[in-house]
Design a protein around this motif. Structure first.
Motif, mmCIF file in Angstrom:
data_model
loop_
_atom_site.group_PDB
_atom_site.id
_atom_site.type_symbol
_atom_site.label_atom_id
_atom_site.label_comp_id
_atom_site.label_asym_id
_atom_site.label_seq_id
_atom_site.Cartn_x
_atom_site.Cartn_y
_atom_site.Cartn_z
ATOM 1 N N GLU A 97 16.679 2.901 -20.689
ATOM 2 C CA GLU A 97 17.928 2.576 -21.381
ATOM 3 C C GLU A 97 17.712 1.651 -22.577
ATOM 4 O O GLU A 97 18.205 1.920 -23.674
ATOM 5 N N LEU A 98 16.978 0.576 -22.383
ATOM 6 C CA LEU A 98 16.762 -0.379 -23.469
ATOM 7 C C LEU A 98 16.053 0.273 -24.653
ATOM 8 O O LEU A 98 16.440 0.077 -25.810
ATOM 9 N N ALA A 99 15.037 1.069 -24.372
ATOM 10 C CA ALA A 99 14.317 1.769 -25.444
ATOM 11 C C ALA A 99 15.241 2.731 -26.186
ATOM 12 O O ALA A 99 15.172 2.850 -27.418
ATOM 13 N N ALA A 100 16.119 3.403 -25.452
ATOM 14 C CA ALA A 100 17.046 4.351 -26.088
ATOM 15 C C ALA A 100 17.983 3.633 -27.057
ATOM 16 O O ALA A 100 18.269 4.138 -28.142
ATOM 17 N N TYR A 101 18.457 2.460 -26.675
ATOM 18 C CA TYR A 101 19.340 1.702 -27.566
ATOM 19 C C TYR A 101 18.580 1.097 -28.743
ATOM 20 O O TYR A 101 18.994 1.218 -29.892
ATOM 21 N N ARG A 102 17.468 0.447 -28.457
ATOM 22 C CA ARG A 102 16.730 -0.263 -29.509
ATOM 23 C C ARG A 102 16.028 0.671 -30.489
ATOM 24 O O ARG A 102 16.147 0.518 -31.692
ATOM 25 N N GLU A 103 15.258 1.599 -29.961
ATOM 26 C CA GLU A 103 14.449 2.456 -30.819
ATOM 27 C C GLU A 103 15.235 3.612 -31.421
ATOM 28 O O GLU A 103 15.095 3.944 -32.590
ATOM 29 N N LEU A 104 16.079 4.235 -30.614
ATOM 30 C CA LEU A 104 16.756 5.459 -31.040
ATOM 31 C C LEU A 104 18.202 5.238 -31.457
ATOM 32 O O LEU A 104 18.847 6.154 -31.942
ATOM 33 N N HIS A 105 18.705 4.047 -31.245
ATOM 34 C CA HIS A 105 20.086 3.710 -31.589
ATOM 35 C C HIS A 105 21.058 4.718 -30.980
ATOM 36 O O HIS A 105 21.964 5.202 -31.658
ATOM 37 N N CYS A 106 20.808 5.028 -29.704
ATOM 38 C CA CYS A 106 21.701 5.984 -29.049
ATOM 39 C C CYS A 106 23.096 5.365 -28.931
ATOM 40 O O CYS A 106 23.252 4.154 -28.889
ATOM 41 N N TYR A 107 24.082 6.215 -28.916
ATOM 42 C CA TYR A 107 25.470 5.777 -28.886
ATOM 43 C C TYR A 107 25.881 5.321 -27.488
ATOM 44 O O TYR A 107 26.608 4.355 -27.323
ATOM 45 N N GLN A 108 25.393 6.034 -26.486
ATOM 46 C CA GLN A 108 25.736 5.709 -25.102
ATOM 47 C C GLN A 108 24.623 6.206 -24.196
ATOM 48 O O GLN A 108 23.957 7.203 -24.501
ATOM 49 N N TYR A 109 24.442 5.527 -23.079
ATOM 50 C CA TYR A 109 23.430 5.882 -22.086
ATOM 51 C C TYR A 109 24.155 6.015 -20.759
ATOM 52 O O TYR A 109 24.599 5.025 -20.192
ATOM 53 N N ILE A 110 24.330 7.244 -20.313
ATOM 54 C CA ILE A 110 25.109 7.508 -19.097
ATOM 55 C C ILE A 110 24.161 7.917 -17.975
ATOM 56 O O ILE A 110 23.380 8.851 -18.125
ATOM 57 N N LEU A 111 24.253 7.196 -16.870
ATOM 58 C CA LEU A 111 23.394 7.499 -15.723
ATOM 59 C C LEU A 111 24.044 8.535 -14.822
ATOM 60 O O LEU A 111 25.248 8.509 -14.575
ATOM 61 N N LYS A 112 23.206 9.458 -14.326
ATOM 62 C CA LYS A 112 23.656 10.441 -13.338
ATOM 63 C C LYS A 112 23.665 9.773 -11.971
ATOM 64 O O LYS A 112 22.823 8.925 -11.712
ATOM 65 N N PRO A 113 24.556 10.111 -11.105
ATOM 66 C CA PRO A 113 25.631 11.081 -11.316
ATOM 67 C C PRO A 113 26.744 10.459 -12.171
ATOM 68 O O PRO A 113 27.123 9.321 -11.979
ATOM 69 N N TYR A 114 27.222 11.214 -13.115
ATOM 70 C CA TYR A 114 28.260 10.744 -14.021
ATOM 71 C C TYR A 114 29.630 11.200 -13.527
ATOM 72 O O TYR A 114 29.750 12.095 -12.705
ATOM 73 N N GLN A 115 30.649 10.560 -14.067
ATOM 74 C CA GLN A 115 32.021 10.949 -13.786
ATOM 75 C C GLN A 115 32.537 11.793 -14.947
ATOM 76 O O GLN A 115 32.261 11.493 -16.112
ATOM 77 N N ARG A 116 33.289 12.810 -14.626
ATOM 78 C CA ARG A 116 33.852 13.701 -15.652
ATOM 79 C C ARG A 116 34.599 12.909 -16.729
ATOM 80 O O ARG A 116 34.444 13.160 -17.922
ATOM 81 N N GLU A 117 35.380 11.939 -16.306
ATOM 82 C CA GLU A 117 36.179 11.139 -17.237
ATOM 83 C C GLU A 117 35.298 10.370 -18.222
ATOM 84 O O GLU A 117 35.662 10.176 -19.379
ATOM 85 N N GLU A 118 34.136 9.932 -17.750
ATOM 86 C CA GLU A 118 33.202 9.201 -18.607
ATOM 87 C C GLU A 118 32.678 10.107 -19.726
ATOM 88 O O GLU A 118 32.611 9.698 -20.892
ATOM 89 N N ILE A 119 32.350 11.327 -19.390
ATOM 90 C CA ILE A 119 31.871 12.291 -20.390
ATOM 91 C C ILE A 119 32.994 12.626 -21.365
ATOM 92 O O ILE A 119 32.793 12.632 -22.582
ATOM 93 N N GLU A 120 34.188 12.890 -20.842
ATOM 94 C CA GLU A 120 35.330 13.222 -21.703
ATOM 95 C C GLU A 120 35.619 12.094 -22.689
ATOM 96 O O GLU A 120 35.849 12.341 -23.882
ATOM 97 N N LYS A 121 35.582 10.866 -22.210
ATOM 98 C CA LYS A 121 35.852 9.717 -23.067
ATOM 99 C C LYS A 121 34.805 9.605 -24.172
ATOM 100 O O LYS A 121 35.144 9.426 -25.347
ATOM 101 N N MET A 122 33.531 9.736 -23.814
ATOM 102 C CA MET A 122 32.465 9.629 -24.808
ATOM 103 C C MET A 122 32.542 10.757 -25.838
ATOM 104 O O MET A 122 32.342 10.526 -27.028
#
Length: 146
Positions: A97-122
């Motif tokens: 997660e930290l590498a994804a934010y720092r190096e790749l500037h990802c917008y969001q890091y969602i861990l599985k299992p995810y909730q449908r509402e979380e995906i819809e919101k993002m």
């Protein structure tokens, strides 16, 4: 039309994510890919200009520490068309997660299992962000971007 690439090696998860993303708006076209090779081909296809990416990190269930999705995210970020494009990581690997934010500037890091509402919101937020970015890029055509 907002084009979103979903990179997920599990066919069932890919179908589920595609259905969730498409349910957010009729103005979304999902390009589903299940391998690094398919993702690279879609990225190079001139007909595709993506406004967002939903990427699984582990694309090889036989190798638990596989991080092919991170490798692809680097390729996305190195493509001048996608420097500011939202990248959402959807994965079961919490350790990156930290590498994804720092190096790749990802917008969001969602861990599985995810909730449908979380995906819809993002996806809703990402769709809005993509529209703003598109407007900014159009208004900056011909002038320096800084």
């Amino acid at each position: 039309m907002t084009k979103i690439m979903i990179l997920e090696d599990s066919i069932d998860s890919l179908k589920a994510l595609k259905a969730i993303v498409e349910s957010v708006s009729k103005d979304i076209a999902v390009i589903p890919v299940k391998s690094l090779e398919e993702a690279r081909a879609a990225l190079q296809d001139e007909a595709n200009l993506f406004q967002a990416f939903l990427l699984d990190i582990n694309l090889d269930e036989q190798r638990p520490q596989d991080a092919s999705g991170i490798e692809f995210a680097r390729e996305v970020r190195n493509d001048s068309r996608y420097v500011f494009t939202p990248v959402i990581m959807i994965t079961s690997l919490a350790s990156l997660e930290l590498a994804a934010y720092r190096e790749l500037h990802c917008y969001q890091y969602i861990l599985k299992p995810y909730q449908r509402e979380e995906i819809e919101k993002m996806v809703s937020i990402t769709k809005f962000t993509a529209k703003i970015l598109c407007i900014c890029m159009r208004s900056q055509e011909g002038s320096a971007w800084y």
